[in-house]
Design a protein around this motif. Structure first.
Motif, PDB file in Angstrom:
ATOM      1  N   ARG A  88       0.847  -1.192   0.000  1.00 45.54           N
ATOM      2  CA  ARG A  88       0.000   0.000   0.000  1.00 45.54           C
ATOM      3  C   ARG A  88       0.880   1.239   0.000  1.00 45.54           C
ATOM      4  O   ARG A  88       1.896   1.281   0.694  1.00 45.54           O
ATOM      5  CB  ARG A  88      -0.912   0.005   1.239  1.00 45.54           C
ATOM      6  CG  ARG A  88      -1.923  -1.111   1.219  1.00 45.54           C
ATOM      7  CD  ARG A  88      -2.751  -1.104   2.484  1.00 45.54           C
ATOM      8  NE  ARG A  88      -3.838  -2.072   2.396  1.00 45.54           N
ATOM      9  CZ  ARG A  88      -4.901  -2.067   3.183  1.00 45.54           C
ATOM     10  NH1 ARG A  88      -5.021  -1.139   4.143  1.00 45.54           N
ATOM     11  NH2 ARG A  88      -5.854  -2.961   3.037  1.00 45.54           N
ATOM     12  N   ALA A 108      -4.303   8.980 -11.765  1.00 49.77           N
ATOM     13  CA  ALA A 108      -5.733   8.886 -11.447  1.00 49.77           C
ATOM     14  C   ALA A 108      -6.463   8.176 -12.582  1.00 49.77           C
ATOM     15  O   ALA A 108      -7.441   7.468 -12.360  1.00 49.77           O
ATOM     16  CB  ALA A 108      -6.316  10.281 -11.218  1.00 49.77           C
ATOM     17  N   THR A 121       1.020   5.814  -0.958  1.00 48.18           N
ATOM     18  CA  THR A 121       0.337   7.051  -1.329  1.00 48.18           C
ATOM     19  C   THR A 121       0.842   7.518  -2.693  1.00 48.18           C
ATOM     20  O   THR A 121       1.900   7.088  -3.165  1.00 48.18           O
ATOM     21  CB  THR A 121       0.616   8.160  -0.300  1.00 48.18           C
ATOM     22  OG1 THR A 121       2.010   8.515  -0.380  1.00 48.18           O
ATOM     23  CG2 THR A 121       0.307   7.696   1.119  1.00 48.18           C
ATOM     24  N   GLN A 171      -4.733   9.356   0.942  1.00 46.32           N
ATOM     25  CA  GLN A 171      -5.347   8.117   0.460  1.00 46.32           C
ATOM     26  C   GLN A 171      -4.274   7.076   0.144  1.00 46.32           C
ATOM     27  O   GLN A 171      -3.267   7.385  -0.485  1.00 46.32           O
ATOM     28  CB  GLN A 171      -6.166   8.417  -0.799  1.00 46.32           C
ATOM     29  CG  GLN A 171      -6.750   7.208  -1.492  1.00 46.32           C
ATOM     30  CD  GLN A 171      -7.880   6.565  -0.698  1.00 46.32           C
ATOM     31  OE1 GLN A 171      -8.814   7.240  -0.274  1.00 46.32           O
ATOM     32  NE2 GLN A 171      -7.778   5.260  -0.464  1.00 46.32           N
ATOM     33  N   PHE A 204      -6.018   5.313   4.879  1.00 50.48           N
ATOM     34  CA  PHE A 204      -5.271   6.553   4.735  1.00 50.48           C
ATOM     35  C   PHE A 204      -3.967   6.484   5.514  1.00 50.48           C
ATOM     36  O   PHE A 204      -3.872   5.782   6.526  1.00 50.48           O
ATOM     37  CB  PHE A 204      -6.103   7.746   5.241  1.00 50.48           C
ATOM     38  CG  PHE A 204      -7.346   7.971   4.438  1.00 50.48           C
ATOM     39  CD1 PHE A 204      -7.353   8.815   3.339  1.00 50.48           C
ATOM     40  CD2 PHE A 204      -8.520   7.313   4.786  1.00 50.48           C
ATOM     41  CE1 PHE A 204      -8.498   9.015   2.595  1.00 50.48           C
ATOM     42  CE2 PHE A 204      -9.680   7.499   4.040  1.00 50.48           C
ATOM     43  CZ  PHE A 204      -9.672   8.343   2.941  1.00 50.48           C
ATOM     44  N   ARG A 208      -0.525  13.346 -10.764  1.00 53.38           N
ATOM     45  CA  ARG A 208      -1.738  12.788 -10.176  1.00 53.38           C
ATOM     46  C   ARG A 208      -2.818  12.546 -11.228  1.00 53.38           C
ATOM     47  O   ARG A 208      -3.544  11.556 -11.168  1.00 53.38           O
ATOM     48  CB  ARG A 208      -2.263  13.717  -9.071  1.00 53.38           C
ATOM     49  CG  ARG A 208      -1.443  13.546  -7.821  1.00 53.38           C
ATOM     50  CD  ARG A 208      -1.706  14.525  -6.732  1.00 53.38           C
ATOM     51  NE  ARG A 208      -0.745  14.212  -5.666  1.00 53.38           N
ATOM     52  CZ  ARG A 208      -1.084  13.614  -4.527  1.00 53.38           C
ATOM     53  NH1 ARG A 208      -2.330  13.312  -4.273  1.00 53.38           N
ATOM     54  NH2 ARG A 208      -0.165  13.335  -3.635  1.00 53.38           N
ATOM     55  N   GLU A 227      -7.679   2.795  -5.375  1.00 55.38           N
ATOM     56  CA  GLU A 227      -7.717   3.234  -3.976  1.00 55.38           C
ATOM     57  C   GLU A 227      -8.035   2.053  -3.067  1.00 55.38           C
ATOM     58  O   GLU A 227      -8.810   1.171  -3.431  1.00 55.38           O
ATOM     59  CB  GLU A 227      -8.795   4.302  -3.789  1.00 55.38           C
ATOM     60  CG  GLU A 227      -8.492   5.605  -4.516  1.00 55.38           C
ATOM     61  CD  GLU A 227      -9.546   6.669  -4.223  1.00 55.38           C
ATOM     62  OE1 GLU A 227     -10.479   6.375  -3.440  1.00 55.38           O
ATOM     63  OE2 GLU A 227      -9.436   7.776  -4.781  1.00 55.38           O
ATOM     64  N   PHE A 236      -3.171   3.651  -1.875  1.00 58.64           N
ATOM     65  CA  PHE A 236      -3.497   2.946  -3.111  1.00 58.64           C
ATOM     66  C   PHE A 236      -2.855   1.567  -3.090  1.00 58.64           C
ATOM     67  O   PHE A 236      -1.934   1.296  -2.325  1.00 58.64           O
ATOM     68  CB  PHE A 236      -2.972   3.725  -4.333  1.00 58.64           C
ATOM     69  CG  PHE A 236      -3.754   4.964  -4.635  1.00 58.64           C
ATOM     70  CD1 PHE A 236      -4.704   4.985  -5.640  1.00 58.64           C
ATOM     71  CD2 PHE A 236      -3.536   6.124  -3.894  1.00 58.64           C
ATOM     72  CE1 PHE A 236      -5.430   6.134  -5.914  1.00 58.64           C
ATOM     73  CE2 PHE A 236      -4.266   7.278  -4.161  1.00 58.64           C
ATOM     74  CZ  PHE A 236      -5.207   7.281  -5.170  1.00 58.64           C
TER      75      PHE A 236
END
Lengths: 224, 224
Positions: A159, A193, A161, A214, A205, A189, A200, A216
């Protein structure tokens, strides 16, 4: 001098990671001659009896030398000739591998006296064979590929950010230790995105000095 | 079965040319077993006693098989494994070479019964070893590289028009026999007008159905 009918064939691996926002490459200290005591890329001699292909040889090198299994491994180039190894005509098939950030420390802890991560742009001068040249070649190829592909995802922990992902991309794209490559945050971003490669993690977080970020992860269908 | 200690090492060459605005690759008919009678890329077995490196082996293959010296030769990828050649564990280092257009006919005339130029996107099904896969790989790599480099110049005769150069680029960039890639003429001319790699031949023009077209040549400092 013995008449040499067959070349020595090996697979070597430039294993990259990103630590402290710097691209690093793994070196192992050679225990046997030739070049005993010098630092080198992890590698293994091809065993025709057991290795189905050269990727098998490369993965065996990582297993035997540093006990690691990597998600991403790709062949880069073959270095060959009569002069590169004192044992005679030799052929080294260079591979590139990427190690996720959360596994970096484990590699060093396992054998700290004969393994080191060093700056990919400045691997030192006392390297065995043509491995300094191989690292330069791998470094350049990695920088070229990062722009087109989802390669940096192979360097991320499970995981992460978007800021962490951006830092890894910048570390790879930086031309050297002195200059820091900066990606535009907004453009970065927007690009990721839209990417189908990451998703996500719902409700997850990272909480730091800034507002929560968040988290990802790599999308379920992402092909390693 | 004999225990195999050493792999068979060879250099193979995908030699490309552009004829009639189509990208073509050269095949030679194999005279000896294995795969006698099948079409294959020109190649040669490494001779550790005589070849300083693999580029020497690749150039020797072109000399021996089709009596050609090429200006551009680059290593692309190594294909290796226990299953690709019936003689045993083998390793083929694939090279890419480009032949200027004015030398294409000479190659075929020299040995027409055992040499053929074929469509690089459809080299046929009866190819030796994994050479169909190697051609596909070389074709893809060539298309990717053409966008960044001065590669197409290696395919041009000594003097050429910008229209001829554009046709060669389009032939390489085309995704297959059915689809023709079209470059914007204005953008193409602007790009190469700024290029330091080509220069006008003063007072030299090609006279055809259209108005006379300026002839160009590779700039004196251009590195092959």
């Amino acid at each position: 001098m013995v008449r040499q009918l067959y070349p020595l064939v090996s697979a070597d691996v430039a294993l990259f990671s990103v630590t402290d926002d710097r691209l690093q490459v793994l070196l192992v200290r050679r225990e046997q001659e030739p070049a005993a005591g010098l630092w080198a890329l992890p590698g293994a001699i091809l065993q025709p009896q057991g290795d189905a292909d050269l990727e098998v040889t490369a993965r065996r090198a990582l297993r035997e030398k540093i006990s690691v299994e990597v998600p991403y491994l790709a062949q880069l180039r073959t270095f060959a000739g009569a002069a590169r190894d004192p044992r005679g005509w030799s052929l080294s098939v260079l591979h590139c591998a990427l190690l996720p950030r959360d596994q970096v420390q484990a590699v060093v802890r396992s054998s700290v006296d004969r393994v080191q991560w060093c700056d990919a742009d400045a691997p030192g001068e006392r390297l065995a064979f043509d491995h300094a040249q191989q690292i330069l070649w791998a470094r350049t190829a990695l920088r070229q590929r990062i722009q087109d592909h989802a390669l940096p995802l192979h360097l991320m922990p499970e995981r992460f950010t978007l800021t962490q992902l951006q830092r890894v991309c910048e570390a790879i794209l930086s031309p050297g230790p002195a200059q820091r490559f900066r990606l535009d945050k907004g453009a970065f971003r927007r690009r990721f995105a839209k990417s189908p490669d990451i998703v996500e993690v719902p409700g997850a977080f990272e909480h730091g000095a800034q507002r929560p970020a968040q988290l990802f992860q790599v999308a379920p269908g992402f092909r390693f």
